[in-house]
Write an enzyme that holds these catalytic residues in place. Structure first.
Site, PDB file in Angstrom:
ATOM      1  N   GLY A 152      24.920 -32.720 -87.616  1.00 53.41           N
ATOM      2  CA  GLY A 152      25.279 -32.475 -86.222  1.00 53.41           C
ATOM      3  C   GLY A 152      23.820 -31.574 -85.768  1.00 53.41           C
ATOM      4  N   LYS A 160      32.410 -53.654 -88.129  1.00 51.99           N
ATOM      5  CA  LYS A 160      31.858 -55.101 -87.739  1.00 51.99           C
ATOM      6  C   LYS A 160      31.549 -55.795 -89.011  1.00 51.99           C
ATOM      7  CE  LYS A 160      30.789 -57.857 -84.139  1.00 51.99           C
ATOM      8  NZ  LYS A 160      31.657 -57.791 -82.832  1.00 51.99           N
ATOM      9  N   HIS A 183      19.533 -36.922 -95.577  1.00 55.07           N
ATOM     10  CA  HIS A 183      20.621 -37.925 -95.279  1.00 55.07           C
ATOM     11  C   HIS A 183      20.747 -38.987 -96.342  1.00 55.07           C
ATOM     12  CE1 HIS A 183      21.787 -36.526 -91.302  1.00 55.07           C
ATOM     13  NE2 HIS A 183      20.414 -35.859 -91.212  1.00 55.07           N
ATOM     14  N   ASP A 211      35.087 -61.019 -83.306  1.00 58.77           N
ATOM     15  CA  ASP A 211      36.369 -60.120 -83.219  1.00 58.77           C
ATOM     16  C   ASP A 211      37.416 -60.981 -82.933  1.00 58.77           C
ATOM     17  OD1 ASP A 211      34.776 -58.163 -83.961  1.00 58.77           O
ATOM     18  OD2 ASP A 211      34.623 -57.166 -82.170  1.00 58.77           O
ATOM     19  N   GLU A 254      22.853 -41.177 -96.530  1.00 61.73           N
ATOM     20  CA  GLU A 254      23.273 -42.523 -95.935  1.00 61.73           C
ATOM     21  C   GLU A 254      22.217 -43.248 -95.498  1.00 61.73           C
ATOM     22  OE1 GLU A 254      23.680 -39.528 -94.789  1.00 61.73           O
ATOM     23  OE2 GLU A 254      23.655 -39.269 -92.699  1.00 61.73           O
ATOM     24  N   CYS A 280      23.085 -31.985 -94.295  1.00 61.60           N
ATOM     25  CA  CYS A 280      22.692 -31.661 -93.078  1.00 61.60           C
ATOM     26  C   CYS A 280      23.250 -30.569 -92.594  1.00 61.60           C
ATOM     27  CB  CYS A 280      22.065 -32.681 -92.178  1.00 61.60           C
ATOM     28  SG  CYS A 280      20.719 -32.418 -91.123  1.00 61.60           S
ATOM     29  N   TYR A 281      23.951 -30.560 -91.283  1.00 58.69           N
ATOM     30  CA  TYR A 281      24.588 -29.657 -90.621  1.00 58.69           C
ATOM     31  C   TYR A 281      25.728 -29.302 -91.591  1.00 58.69           C
ATOM     32  CZ  TYR A 281      27.471 -27.029 -87.656  1.00 58.69           C
ATOM     33  OH  TYR A 281      28.297 -25.827 -87.012  1.00 58.69           O
TER      34      TYR A 281
END
Ligand code: XMP
Length: 517
Positions: free
Chosen positions: A56, A370, A170, A228, A172, A83-84
């Site tokens: 954040g 998605k 990070h 979708d 990710e 992180c944050y």
């Protein structure tokens, strides 16, 4: 499987949805909640196997810094702070946070000091992605430092007894070496999650749940042919077959052959046994669009006309209980469950009127990202042309023809676009380029002088566009091999009547947008 999930508490970082997706790539369900939308009681009710605090933009010691109820640290649930989230964990547990003398952004070499816990798969010096201006200067009691960098004394810390883990970098993002493995270690080994989030079992449970919910009721689905709504159609076809009616409005602004492709899959003799209504509404759309030039006017006309056509069809069918929609997880998050920073500026043309009377709205994809929707589509037997389809704007070619839309201009842009897509597909299949995330031809509405077979021409210029992007919020023009562009140009000029010039659009977003209007 009820509590076999990871709860992600969102503090407004850039990569929060990515964390949720990575957890799901471990075949474990993850849910993202904005920090101010999840109190301790809700956490207890969800009863997750693990919790992740995201990054954040704030300082954990700031006056209005987003935070968590201290009780969260007494639940006995493993927590990973990123992180944050790492700084928040340190700060709330009695460590020290300071503004770093040197901020670290991007690719950073991280020295690993301890690989007994989260970082067991790390390299000695592990390349990680950093983005921070504060840092943890002293970890709380009970924590060991697991990693550091030249400028950051605590790039990782953990208290293995209480099962609290924190990393300043990070894990990710792809640029962090072994990052996915660190998350996997947390989710599978530390939290002990079972890998039960699979599209195969999702399809099975959803089909069963939809059957139970809908009973003998009738369902209406506005099918656009996009990924979708096509996957919703396939899911409902399997669940309730003949009780479903799909209304597909061909507004004359679709890509070449798209209408026929959708009808072949969902219409009579197609893959599914369902009631498929194709409305050929091109003429009325062209009539309504005549004289409209401004992009916003065109969008409004197309959106409104779509609703009118849909209403008429809904009335014809009559007595429908449920309206099905292809809402997916990012739409849910963006409408308030997670953070609200990124709101789509576009409405799908399928935005339906609220006064068409339905008992309830059914959104079977509202938990899926998605890429999961695409996997589910494959699971349900949808053809690859539909499942891996690139995004296509609701107003269709209406926003790819600059200025007034006419049937003739639609034909020109459809033909040019089909050639361009064919040439790119060929180059991708030959391994000569990576498929761009979105690519298409647009009609510039500009006419220029040319010469063809000794004759002067005064015809349209086509613009070719191709972008690489991960979220469509920012994008870069894709690098297409020169000969591919040349072949597309030659074919378009030779094969498409009334085109004598072709441009390639080099603009990134910002300052441009993906579509031209
Ligand atoms: P822009 O042009 O805003 O497009 O950079 C970003 C992404 O959104 C798609 N797009 C739309 N999608 N309705 C939609 O459903 C719309 O009105 C619309 N306008 C743009 C565009 O194709 C790109 O993927």
């Amino acid at each position: 499987m009820a509590n076999n999930r990871i709860l992600i508490i969102d503090f407004g970082g850039q990569y929060d949805q990515l964390i949720a997706r990575r957890v799901r790539e471990c075949c474990v369900f993850s849910e993202l909640y904005n920090h101010d939308n999840i109190g301790i009681e809700k956490i207890r009710a969800i009863d997750p196997k693990g919790i992740i605090f995201t990054g954040g933009p704030q300082s954990a010691y700031g006056e209005n810094a987003p935070t968590v109820d201290e009780e969260i640290f007494r639940l006995g649930i493993p927590i990973l702070g990123i992180c944050y989230g790492a700084q928040l964990m340190a700060y709330r547990l009695g460590g020290e946070i300071n503004s770093a003398p040197t901020s670290e952004y991007g690719r950073t070499e991280v020295t690993i000091d301890d690989r007994e816990g989260l970082l067991r798969t790390a390299d000695d010096v592990n390349v990680c992605w950093m983005s921070h201006t504060d840092y943890i200067s002293r970890p709380p009691e009970g924590f060991v430092i697991t990693a550091h960098t030249e400028d950051c004394p605590v790039a990782g810390m953990e208290d293995r007894q209480r099962r609290f883990y924190a990393v300043q970098f990070h894990p990710e993002v792809e640029h962090t070496a072994h990052g996915f493995e660190f998350l996997r270690t947390f989710v599978l080994d530390i939290c002990g999650c079972a890998q039960d989030w699979k599209m195969e079992s999702f399809a099975e449970t959803q089909i069963k749940a939809l059957r139970e919910k809908i009973g003998t009721g009738k369902v209406l689905l506005a099918l656009s042919g996009g990924v979708d709504s096509s996957v919703v159609a396939a899911l409902l076809a399997k669940a309730i077959g003949p009780q479903l009616t799909c209304v597909f409005v061909d507004h004359g602004l679709l890509r070449k052959d798209e209408s026929a492709e959708v009808a072949a899959v969902f219409g009579e003799g197609g893959l599914f046994d369902l009631d498929f209504v194709k409305v050929d509404a091109a003429k009325r759309f062209y009539q309504r669009l005549a004289g409209a030039v401004a992009p916003e006017d065109k969008r409004k006309i197309i959106g409104e006309e779509f609703i009118r056509v849909f209403e008429e069809e809904a009335k014809k069918i009559g007595a429908v209980d449920y309206l099905a929609q292809g809402t997916i997880y990012p739409d849910v998050i963006e409408s308030g469950l997670g953070k609200s920073a990124v709101i789509k500026s576009h409405h799908n043309v399928g935005g339906l009127p609220d006064y068409v009377d339905f008992r309830e709205i059914i959104e079977p994809l509202r938990l899926l990202f998605k890429d999961e929707v695409r996997q589910l589509g494959r699971e349900l037997g949808l053809p690859e042309e539909i499942v891996s389809r690139q995004p296509f704007p609701g107003p269709g070619l209406g926003v790819r023809i600059i200025g007034e839309v006419t049937a003739e201009k639609c034909r020109i842009v459809q033909d040019a676009d089909a050639i361009y897509r064919e040439e790119i597909a060929k180059a991708v299949a030959e391994g000569r380029m990576k498929e761009p995330n979105q690519y298409f031809a647009a009609l510039t509405n500009m006419q220029t002088v040319g010469v063809m077979g000794d004759f002067r021409t005064y015809d349209y210029a086509i613009a070719l566009r191709a972008v690489t992007t991960s979220d469509f919020m920012t994008a870069e023009a894709a690098e297409i091999p020169w000969d591919v562009l040349q072949r597309a140009m030659t074919r378009i000029v030779n094969e498409v009547d009334h085109v004598n010039r072709v441009f390639y659009d080099l603009t990134s977003k910002p300052p441009g947008t993906v579509e031209m209007e």
